[in-house]
Design an enzyme around this catalytic site. Structure first.
Site, PDB file in Angstrom:
ATOM      1  CD  GLU A 170      15.987 -84.726  33.615  1.00 54.89           C
ATOM      2  OE1 GLU A 170      16.950 -84.227  33.032  1.00 54.89           O
ATOM      3  OE2 GLU A 170      15.581 -85.875  33.378  1.00 54.89           O
ATOM      4  CD  GLU A 389      12.321 -86.065  30.262  1.00 54.72           C
ATOM      5  OE1 GLU A 389      13.438 -86.531  29.961  1.00 54.72           O
ATOM      6  OE2 GLU A 389      12.105 -84.863  30.434  1.00 54.72           O
TER       7      GLU A 389
HETATM    8  C1  BGP Z   1      16.396 -85.357  29.942  1.00 56.37           C
HETATM    9  C2  BGP Z   1      15.724 -84.082  29.488  1.00 56.37           C
HETATM   10  C3  BGP Z   1      15.049 -84.198  28.160  1.00 56.37           C
HETATM   11  C4  BGP Z   1      15.784 -85.045  27.163  1.00 56.37           C
HETATM   12  C5  BGP Z   1      16.298 -86.356  27.749  1.00 56.37           C
HETATM   13  C6  BGP Z   1      17.196 -87.131  26.809  1.00 56.37           C
HETATM   14  O1  BGP Z   1      17.428 -85.055  30.824  1.00 56.37           O
HETATM   15  O2  BGP Z   1      14.769 -83.677  30.444  1.00 56.37           O
HETATM   16  O3  BGP Z   1      14.770 -82.897  27.700  1.00 56.37           O
HETATM   17  O4  BGP Z   1      16.719 -84.312  26.522  1.00 56.37           O
HETATM   18  O5  BGP Z   1      17.017 -86.102  28.934  1.00 56.37           O
HETATM   19  O6  BGP Z   1      18.423 -86.512  26.724  1.00 56.37           O
HETATM   20  P1  BGP Z   1      19.424 -86.645  25.516  1.00 56.37           P
HETATM   21  O7  BGP Z   1      18.749 -86.082  24.350  1.00 56.37           O
HETATM   22  O8  BGP Z   1      20.616 -85.865  25.935  1.00 56.37           O
HETATM   23  O9  BGP Z   1      19.735 -88.081  25.381  1.00 56.37           O
END
Ligand code: BGP
Length: 495
Positions: A170, A389
């Site tokens: 990302e 993800e």
């Molecule tokens: C994405 C990242 C992850 C994770 C996920 C959820 O942007 O790649 O590392 O953090 O988001 O994010 P959050 O924990 O802020 O809800």
């Protein structure tokens, strides 16, 4: 597209789950690991939720065998993890920390032993602090060189053990948070520096990919991009134009460079007019356009898309009602109500989508958006896609030793259904790594926002027993994997 019957998921579909080093490993100062920018940032007052740090995280560094045992029991086919750059190169370059290298050898060996395909992310935001302090991190070409050397070390060490590689996680999120909003390290609010850093990360990504194709000819490599489709608020042609602009800024700006080696010309011209476009030399352009620099597959992280309306100069956005802690929407260039930090983006204006629900953190829940995303990305770049993800952040509660996260099952079921539809449409989807396998430290939400199939008894003060408790979603996903996602009753909502 309409299908009387949906296609099956491919036979060798990679059902997986994801994590990232800083969010799970802990052991922040053990066995020769050097500090990363996150180790410093999280220790500075006011930067993270309740001052949470990754010092212990969920202690995966010491408990990886236990975690992999749970993965194997669940039937996971793939596991996406990231390597902590400063664990294996404490200063980001120079001396190698063998203990760190060994940790990842052991981890990969354990995964292979359990027939779980490792998906290795090379960079999930934890830049070695030394590179930030010596060179100003991604604002320097020296960091590009350091990344390429790090990449070569990884390819040499793990090239024969790992087939699927993710270069950068990302980029759109970490550069925006780090340089536009100042809510991630290096905590700057300077869009010119952001566009420069973006260009340098693009070069690092391209050069590492070229090396990979020479050193690991049998492997597959690509970046993971945080993709969100953009919807126009109405059929007012001005709104449609705004959506086109937003798509160019939020998606093409990165994906076109990864896959075609070219900055999209509409956004480029806009940035040139504003004096924000970084210099791209002929030599750099040739690197980006080298076919060897382009990915073999695309990793897509999907949480949600966004809706826009016409030009924000004409229609300013409403003020954000409940501003959360340090919270901006990482997947949209414009958080509602706070557009001052976007001097270069007057062409669209983010608004609410009235047709979808939201999580407690205001993230839209939009499974159809995943099908749209897959269609858009596949049509444009025609590369195999892996969802690297996707998941639901929630406040999970343990009751009588159990976690009934039916809401997560419903969320995942809808998204898996959207993937099945996209596959039936003809998208080449090779895998799905849900975020996340175990609970882990959320960058800015501590342990109040959890995503895992496995609950971990850890709290914001780092005072938990670290006990692992498989949630209801763990067994449900086990069934999904067992039936290769083709048992439709599992994709229906339950209580
Ligand atoms: C994405 C990242 C992850 C994770 C996920 C959820 O942007 O790649 O590392 O953090 O988001 O994010 P959050 O924990 O802020 O809800």
């Amino acid at each position: 597209m309409y299908h009387k019957q949906l296609d099956d998921f491919p036979k060798d579909f990679l059902w997986g789950a994801s994590s990232a080093a800083y969010q799970i490993e802990g052991a922040a100062r053990e066995d020769g690991k050097g500090p990363s920018i996150w180790d410093k940032y999280a220790h500075q007052a006011g930067n993270t939720f309740k001052g949470t740090t990754g010092d212990i995280a969920v202690d995966h560094y010491h408990r990886y065998k236990e975690d992999i045992k749970l993965m194997a029991k669940q039937g996971l086919k793939a596991y996406r993890f990231s390597v902590s750059w400063s664990r294996i190169l404490p200063d980001g370059e120079g001396k190698v920390n063998q203990a760190g290298v060994n940790f990842y050898h052991h981890l990969i060996k354990e995964l292979r032993k359990n027939e779980i395909e490792p998906v290795l992310t090379m960079y999930h935001w934890d830049l070695p602090l030394a590179l930030q302090e010596k060179y100003q991190g991604w604002e320097s070409k020296k960091t590009i060189a350091a990344f390429v050397n790090y990449a070569k070390l990884l390819f040499k060490e793990f090239g024969s053990e790992v087939k699927y590689w993710v270069t950068i996680n990302e980029q759109n999120v970490f550069t925006s948070m780090g340089y536009r909003w100042g809510t991630h390290p290096p905590k700057k609010q300077n869009v010119k520096a952001m566009f420069l850093a973006d260009h340098y990360v693009n070069l690092a990504n391209a050069l590492a990919t070229i090396e990979f194709h020479q050193m690991v000819p049998t492997g597959k490599i690509g970046p993971s991009f945080g993709y969100g489709p953009v919807y126009p608020k109405t059929n007012n042609p001005e709104d449609v134009l705004a959506a086109l602009n937003a798509d160019d800024f939020n998606n093409n700006w990165w994906l076109d460079v990864y896959c075609r080696g070219k900055y999209p010309f509409f956004t480029k011209k806009q940035l040139e007019n504003l004096g924000l476009m970084p210099e791209v030399t002929k030599k750099e352009q040739a690197i980006l356009e080298n076919p060897q620099a382009h990915p073999d597959f695309l990793g897509i992280n999907y949480y949600h898309g966004g809706t826009v309306q016409e030009n924000r100069l004409q229609k300013p956005a409403a003020k954000n009602k409940e501003k959360q802690f340090n919270q901006v929407d990482p997947y949209l260039m414009q958080p509602k109500g706070d557009q001052v930090k976007n001097p270069e983006v007057p062409m669209f204006n983010s608004v609410e989508n009235d047709y979808v629900d939201k999580t407690k953190w205001g993230w839209e829940i939009d499974p159809t958006g995943l099908r749209i995303a897959l269609r858009q990305v596949y049509e444009k770049y025609q590369l195999p896609i892996m969802i690297t993800e996707n998941g639901l952040g929630a406040k999970d509660i343990v009751q009588d030793g159990k976690v009934n996260d039916q809401y997560r099952i419903n969320y995942l079921a809808d998204h898996i259904m959207a993937m099945k539809e996209a596959i039936s449409d003809r998208v080449d989807l090779i895998g799905y790594c849900a975020w996340s396998f175990t609970d882990l430290l959320s960058w800015l939400n501590g342990y109040s926002k959890r995503y895992g199939f496995v609950y971990i008894d850890q709290d914001d003060t780092q005072n938990g027993t670290l006990k692992r408790i498989p949630k209801k979603s763990y067994s449900w996903y086990q069934q999904i994997i067992l039936t290769n996602g083709n048992k439709l009753s599992l994709l229906k909502h339950g209580e």
